[in-house]
Design an enzyme around this catalytic site. Sequence first.
Site, mmCIF file in Angstrom:
data_model
loop_
_atom_site.group_PDB
_atom_site.id
_atom_site.type_symbol
_atom_site.label_atom_id
_atom_site.label_comp_id
_atom_site.label_asym_id
_atom_site.label_seq_id
_atom_site.Cartn_x
_atom_site.Cartn_y
_atom_site.Cartn_z
ATOM 1 N N LYS A 15 0.819 -1.210 0.000
ATOM 2 C CA LYS A 15 0.000 0.000 0.000
ATOM 3 C C LYS A 15 0.854 1.261 0.000
ATOM 4 O O LYS A 15 0.609 2.177 -0.767
ATOM 5 C CB LYS A 15 -0.929 0.024 1.236
ATOM 6 C CG LYS A 15 -1.898 -1.149 1.307
ATOM 7 C CD LYS A 15 -2.922 -0.974 2.420
ATOM 8 C CE LYS A 15 -2.346 -0.958 3.805
ATOM 9 N NZ LYS A 15 -1.763 -2.237 4.269
ATOM 10 N N ARG A 90 -9.101 0.954 9.265
ATOM 11 C CA ARG A 90 -8.747 -0.439 9.530
ATOM 12 C C ARG A 90 -9.851 -1.164 10.284
ATOM 13 O O ARG A 90 -9.716 -2.353 10.563
ATOM 14 C CB ARG A 90 -7.476 -0.491 10.356
ATOM 15 C CG ARG A 90 -6.201 -0.742 9.539
ATOM 16 C CD ARG A 90 -5.052 -0.655 10.517
ATOM 17 N NE ARG A 90 -3.871 -1.381 10.180
ATOM 18 C CZ ARG A 90 -2.803 -0.845 9.603
ATOM 19 N NH1 ARG A 90 -2.819 0.401 9.202
ATOM 20 N NH2 ARG A 90 -1.721 -1.578 9.417
ATOM 21 N N ARG A 129 11.705 -7.324 4.756
ATOM 22 C CA ARG A 129 11.721 -5.884 4.466
ATOM 23 C C ARG A 129 12.755 -5.159 5.325
ATOM 24 O O ARG A 129 12.924 -5.447 6.498
ATOM 25 C CB ARG A 129 10.333 -5.300 4.760
ATOM 26 C CG ARG A 129 10.281 -3.788 4.623
ATOM 27 C CD ARG A 129 8.883 -3.295 4.492
ATOM 28 N NE ARG A 129 8.140 -3.350 5.745
ATOM 29 C CZ ARG A 129 6.884 -2.904 5.853
ATOM 30 N NH1 ARG A 129 6.255 -2.404 4.805
ATOM 31 N NH2 ARG A 129 6.266 -2.984 7.000
ATOM 32 N N ARG A 162 11.897 -2.888 10.706
ATOM 33 C CA ARG A 162 10.883 -2.277 11.551
ATOM 34 C C ARG A 162 10.622 -3.176 12.756
ATOM 35 O O ARG A 162 10.625 -4.404 12.615
ATOM 36 C CB ARG A 162 9.584 -2.118 10.750
ATOM 37 C CG ARG A 162 9.336 -0.690 10.308
ATOM 38 C CD ARG A 162 8.167 -0.596 9.383
ATOM 39 N NE ARG A 162 6.896 -1.040 9.952
ATOM 40 C CZ ARG A 162 5.713 -0.857 9.361
ATOM 41 N NH1 ARG A 162 5.643 -0.243 8.208
ATOM 42 N NH2 ARG A 162 4.604 -1.291 9.916
ATOM 43 N N ARG A 173 -0.215 -9.392 13.131
ATOM 44 C CA ARG A 173 -0.799 -8.305 12.314
ATOM 45 C C ARG A 173 -1.753 -8.890 11.279
ATOM 46 O O ARG A 173 -2.799 -8.309 10.977
ATOM 47 C CB ARG A 173 0.324 -7.500 11.630
ATOM 48 C CG ARG A 173 1.063 -6.609 12.622
ATOM 49 C CD ARG A 173 2.427 -6.194 12.104
ATOM 50 N NE ARG A 173 2.364 -5.255 11.004
ATOM 51 C CZ ARG A 173 3.397 -4.997 10.196
ATOM 52 N NH1 ARG A 173 4.546 -5.624 10.367
ATOM 53 N NH2 ARG A 173 3.276 -4.123 9.230
HETATM 54 P P1 AMP Z 1 1.244 0.259 9.055
HETATM 55 O O1 AMP Z 1 2.502 1.004 8.818
HETATM 56 O O2 AMP Z 1 0.078 0.819 8.299
HETATM 57 O O3 AMP Z 1 1.399 -1.244 8.861
HETATM 58 O O4 AMP Z 1 0.866 0.456 10.606
HETATM 59 C C1 AMP Z 1 1.746 0.030 11.644
HETATM 60 C C2 AMP Z 1 0.984 -0.099 12.952
HETATM 61 O O5 AMP Z 1 0.416 1.165 13.322
HETATM 62 C C3 AMP Z 1 -0.205 -1.051 12.929
HETATM 63 O O6 AMP Z 1 0.176 -2.402 13.152
HETATM 64 C C4 AMP Z 1 -1.048 -0.503 14.087
HETATM 65 O O7 AMP Z 1 -0.508 -0.852 15.340
HETATM 66 C C5 AMP Z 1 -0.864 1.006 13.918
HETATM 67 N N1 AMP Z 1 -1.883 1.578 12.994
HETATM 68 C C6 AMP Z 1 -1.667 2.168 11.787
HETATM 69 N N2 AMP Z 1 -2.829 2.579 11.226
HETATM 70 C C7 AMP Z 1 -3.804 2.217 12.105
HETATM 71 C C8 AMP Z 1 -5.224 2.331 12.084
HETATM 72 N N3 AMP Z 1 -5.876 2.892 11.055
HETATM 73 N N4 AMP Z 1 -5.911 1.842 13.164
HETATM 74 C C9 AMP Z 1 -5.280 1.288 14.201
HETATM 75 N N5 AMP Z 1 -3.952 1.130 14.279
HETATM 76 C C10 AMP Z 1 -3.209 1.591 13.242
#
Ligand code: AMP
Length: 217
Positions: A15, A90, A129, A162, A173
């Site tokens: 994404k 989400r 990654r 990360r 996740r």
């Molecule tokens: P991402 O980089 O989008 O994979 O997000 C990393 C982490 O941030 C996720 O595993 C969640 O812990 C938190 N996070 C990001 N976006 C959201 C969201 N829309 N709702 C809840 N937690 C989020």
Amino acid sequence: MAKNVVLLGPPGAGKGTQAERISKKYGLVQLSTGDMLREAVKKGTPLGMQAKSYMDKGELVPDDVVIGIVREKLKELKNAPGVLFDGFPRTVEQAKALDSMLEEEELSPVMVIQMEVDDSEIIERLTGRRVCEKCGANYHVKFNPPQKNGTCDACGGPLVQRADDNEETVRNRLKVYHQSTSPLVGYYREAGKLRVVGGSGSIDEVFSRIDSILSSV
Ligand code: AMP
């Protein structure tokens, strides 16, 4: 007409990578809640301190917290040509909040592009990654290695994994995605807003699938 687009898909679907290219081509502003939360964690703000424990475990940060930061950001982006949401919403609750925020700000409703990738591919993508600590560029130990091991080709910064890209957290996740985020597929399908693309293949191939949808609306 302003375009607001949601990229929906499991973690590691690509994404963020596609969001960058789409935003560039269509002049959209990218809004990534993951990036905003990581920035807050790095700076040690109260938001970051609250979010960190959830993120480290691969759990979702509570809806009210995430909806609050998106609401603030949307006010700043009122005059943007369009917003590309990456990693938000989400949960169905976040999606409903987004619908009403856009309505309140008199912005256009979203169109949603779901990127489909198998779980086994996700695990391989995410555990391999590596991210540049300095400029945020993404690499993969097998599929997109840097020229010099551990060093960013673009800026020379150190490449790190990360905190949430270890296998145990990646599996969690994915579980959270299937439980909490995949119901959004039905929510948006019923609203007639959903388009689906295959997320496997090269970055260029996936981009051209998304591009052909966006250029036709
Ligand atoms: P991402 O980089 O989008 O994979 O997000 C990393 C982490 O941030 C996720 O595993 C969640 O812990 C938190 N996070 C990001 N976006 C959201 C969201 N829309 N709702 C809840 N937690 C989020």
